[in-house]
Design a protein around this motif. Structure first.
Motif, mmCIF file in Angstrom:
data_model
loop_
_atom_site.group_PDB
_atom_site.id
_atom_site.type_symbol
_atom_site.label_atom_id
_atom_site.label_comp_id
_atom_site.label_asym_id
_atom_site.label_seq_id
_atom_site.Cartn_x
_atom_site.Cartn_y
_atom_site.Cartn_z
ATOM 1 N N PRO A 106 -9.539 -9.231 -3.864
ATOM 2 C CA PRO A 106 -10.624 -9.289 -2.877
ATOM 3 C C PRO A 106 -11.565 -8.090 -2.984
ATOM 4 C CG PRO A 106 -8.523 -8.802 -1.807
ATOM 5 C CD PRO A 106 -8.216 -9.145 -3.239
ATOM 6 N N ASN B 247 5.079 -5.624 3.495
ATOM 7 C CA ASN B 247 6.210 -6.371 2.923
ATOM 8 C C ASN B 247 6.405 -7.729 3.600
ATOM 9 O OD1 ASN B 247 7.349 -5.359 5.314
ATOM 10 N ND2 ASN B 247 9.347 -4.918 4.370
ATOM 11 N N MET B 248 5.825 -7.934 4.778
ATOM 12 C CA MET B 248 5.893 -9.237 5.441
ATOM 13 C C MET B 248 4.528 -9.925 5.441
ATOM 14 S SD MET B 248 9.010 -9.697 6.417
ATOM 15 C CE MET B 248 10.037 -8.652 5.383
ATOM 16 N N LEU B 249 3.519 -9.141 5.734
ATOM 17 C CA LEU B 249 2.151 -9.645 5.863
ATOM 18 C C LEU B 249 1.582 -10.135 4.540
ATOM 19 C CD1 LEU B 249 -0.490 -9.714 7.604
ATOM 20 C CD2 LEU B 249 -0.901 -7.374 6.858
ATOM 21 N N ASP C 289 -0.946 -9.740 1.440
ATOM 22 C CA ASP C 289 -2.246 -9.110 1.201
ATOM 23 C C ASP C 289 -3.142 -9.178 2.432
ATOM 24 O OD1 ASP C 289 -1.360 -8.888 -1.367
ATOM 25 O OD2 ASP C 289 -2.719 -10.377 -2.221
ATOM 26 N N ALA C 290 -3.774 -8.061 2.733
ATOM 27 C CA ALA C 290 -4.802 -8.067 3.775
ATOM 28 C C ALA C 290 -5.909 -7.126 3.330
ATOM 29 C CB ALA C 290 -4.234 -7.611 5.113
ATOM 30 N N MET C 291 -7.109 -7.336 3.837
ATOM 31 C CA MET C 291 -8.205 -6.429 3.487
ATOM 32 C C MET C 291 -9.116 -6.242 4.695
ATOM 33 S SD MET C 291 -10.892 -6.411 0.297
ATOM 34 C CE MET C 291 -12.152 -7.431 1.071
ATOM 35 N N PHE C 292 -9.596 -5.022 4.844
ATOM 36 C CA PHE C 292 -10.491 -4.651 5.926
ATOM 37 C C PHE C 292 -11.798 -4.180 5.284
ATOM 38 C CE2 PHE C 292 -6.158 -4.234 7.139
ATOM 39 C CZ PHE C 292 -6.086 -4.695 8.445
ATOM 40 N N LEU D 65 -0.236 -3.257 12.288
ATOM 41 C CA LEU D 65 0.727 -3.705 11.289
ATOM 42 C C LEU D 65 2.107 -3.112 11.594
ATOM 43 C CD1 LEU D 65 -1.614 -3.290 8.188
ATOM 44 C CD2 LEU D 65 -1.399 -5.219 9.733
ATOM 45 N N ASP E 89 5.371 -4.429 9.896
ATOM 46 C CA ASP E 89 5.420 -4.372 8.436
ATOM 47 C C ASP E 89 5.775 -3.001 7.905
ATOM 48 O OD1 ASP E 89 4.040 -6.634 6.505
ATOM 49 O OD2 ASP E 89 3.771 -6.956 8.645
#
Lengths: 404, 404
Positions: free
Chosen positions: B269, B285-287, B289-292, B141, B144
């Protein structure tokens, strides 16, 4: 200072410029030097936009400028993207791209040139938009042998499936809604027929298993035949229907891959990936189950992944980053030989007749559909399923694969 | 050939040996050279186990062997792990560890030594077991600026919350069940009081925001007060209760962090992360939401993450891999100044009295609990919540934060 040229000032291209401008401080720190946008290539003019100062209309200017270290291809489509990218790599410029069609079709050749020239050809944004799945496959899961990748790889169709599941609408209605929201294009073929997901699962499989999977070899079925009645059965089963791209490594040289709608149960982490989100499930022989979730498309998430590639390339300007990619072709098991469970809706036969043909079945009925019933078979080869279903004298209304 | 020494032949240590033996071919290919286990340190003997051939009981042998390039610390606890790791780094040996307590307490000092010596101190397995979240923060990332991390960081408590939510059991019952299944230790304090999650969110926050968060500064509340009645309210609200570690960057130098049970809605999620699984949600701030998601613990998933660190260290034997880590201390906003929504169960007051104190509320009632009701406040500072709740004359049965 690293000079980059951005090919295409459309959605993703303008996003790349925005990401680099907004986060320039942290990006330069991570890259170890300043990232400078020297050129943006587009046929159009953008009067009033600051980009106009670095805008060029002729690729020759970029190709012939030895100061350009990295070319960012975000035009999409095969041509002229392919010609431009190939020329850049041959001139010793690293390239990153969000162009799945280009990677799926010409990946082996372009990877080869990058290796020869000791530069990089990266494509994080080509699969799963902002989700850092390619970096995970290349650089994180290095202790594992990946034996399955299953992804919700297309946001448009996931939105449509989600709406059909939760609102009971027809395919045509949700398609129109997706188009109105800007999620689906005027010609939605690439999304709804699964062609987009097909290129993505081909790219991910190539990286995961170390052999090149030609997307043209992947059996691909879209979502156009899915009906609100199918969704009623899914609900009755406590499942939902998703368009999945999936591949497996079953033995040293035994691989399967397909794109199709699947019934997905609540135990799968993919079950609750809703709306336009994408997710990639990965199984490693040591890691077990893992999933990567995020925005599969959109201007800034996609640009974020492109710029992360720029940072990597800036850090490794004249060093090819090792990946698991190989150009040796992957041979898939023929579809008829692949195994799975099948959900079938039938009419004009009895449960007893169905069980006579298939053996013990999981029967499912929907109260509002009294003239038919559904069943889920045991795990069997597709050819065995075909043989057995052909012996049933009734009408097969629908068949959907079941994700285990 | 790269020689490694594994400190500790317990669950994770034996997993490391197993991962390296099972996937040796692909691991060596990715590391660019052979990974050789030269020593395993343990006080015990393991007669009949092939490890016996490389087993040593005295750390001096490892510390003084210049052929050892990488030390793998999987003993756990602060001492002697700290002394051993420090000596290894000072001797110019790279170290990787799964030891969150060590990293949370001594991370700054150990990172500093690794930087000085131009070697690496990596700890992928210390947060989220097999989930490659640290590599994502360090290397993926990079375009970001991360402004939120929220994780289900402890598998034991997630299992317990899941069981309480789905089976309606008491805390004590599910704790016993977790102990019987080997998910919870005989002394479950570190898990159920949130201490484990606290160290992990401190480490992740330090990496994400580029300042060191001391875990002792993080407000930490465990799950011991959560009851089946709370779960009934959660269900009524269409939510669930999870133990979260969460932190936010609200401004250039404004940070919040805490560990506590939270009501989580279906749009998150994290809602569907069940059983012993862990997941880390990241907002860029660009991406967006993400989740791992993956196995947060367990022998092989944890060992898989450790060995991925070994591969990285083998590829960068005498080069410090750049991270966002800095030893500058992170100052947290005092808890009373942090904002959020609060779910409250009260008794002996009327809805009108509650709304007189708080303004418009989301009221929720559970049929089987007729003597009380619950409400969710608007977003407000914690001190404002405290002031308002102190004005209510009834009994506050429970307060649980709401994750937005």
């Amino acid at each position: 200072m690293v000079n980059i040229a951005v090919l295409g000032y459309g959605t993703v291209g303008s996003g790349v410029v925005e990401v680099i401008n907004t986060n320039h401080e942290s990006i330069n720190k991570r890259a170890g030097q300043e990232i400078n946008i020297k050129y943006v290539l587009d046929l159009r003019d953008f009067p009033g936009d600051p980009v106009q100062e670095v805008l060029v209309h002729d690729y020759e200017i970029i190709a012939n400028d030895p100061e350009v270290d990295i070319v960012v291809e975000v035009m999409g489509g095969i041509e002229p993207a392919y010609t431009f990218v190939k020329r850049a790599l041959e001139a010793g410029k690293s390239v990153c791209t969000s162009n799945k069609a280009l990677v799926a079709k010409h990946g082996p050749e372009l990877m080869e040139i990058a290796k020869e020239k000791n530069i990089n050809f990266l494509f994080e944004a080509s699969c799963g938009g902002g989700i850092p799945i390619i970096r995970a496959l290349n650089g994180s899961l290095t202790a594992d042998e990946v034996d399955e990748i299953t992804g919700i790889l297309n946001g448009t169709t996931n939105y449509m499936m989600y709406k059909m599941a939760t609102e009971g609408s027809d395919f045509d209605v949700v398609l129109k809604e997706a188009q109105q929201k800007g999620y689906a294009e005027a010609d939605p073929t690439a999304d709804v027929e699964g062609y987009d997901a097909c290129r993505k699962i081909a790219i991910l499989s190539s990286l995961a298993y170390g052999k090149f999977l030609n997307y043209e070899d992947v059996y691909t079925e879209g979502i156009t035949k899915i009906t609100p009645e199918d969704m009623l059965y899914a609900e009755e089963l406590g499942m939902t229907i998703k368009l999945l791209g999936t591949s497996r490594k079953l033995g040293e040289d035994t691989f399967t891959a397909l794109v199709a709608p699947f019934l997905v149960g609540q135990k799968s982490p993919l079950y609750s990936v809703n709306d336009v989100f994408n997710a990639v499930f990965v199984h490693g022989n040591m890691l077990g189950d893992a999933m990567f979730y995020g925005s599969g498309a959109g201007k800034l998430p996609t640009a974020s992944a492109v710029v992360a590639d720029v940072v990597d390339e800036a850090k490794n300007l004249h060093e090819n980053i090792a990946t698991n990619w190989s150009n040796e072709p992957m041979k898939l098991t023929p579809m008829d030989e692949t195994e799975g469970r099948f959900f079938v809706r039938v009419k004009g036969v009895t449960e007893a007749q169905a069980e006579a043909a298939f053996g013990k079945l999981q029967i499912v009925k929907v109260a509002s559909l009294p003239d038919e019933f559904g069943f889920i078979t045991e795990c069997m080869k597709q050819k065995e399923y075909k043989e057995k279903i052909s012996k049933l004298n009734g009408e097969v209304i629908a068949m959907i694969r079941v994700k285990d």
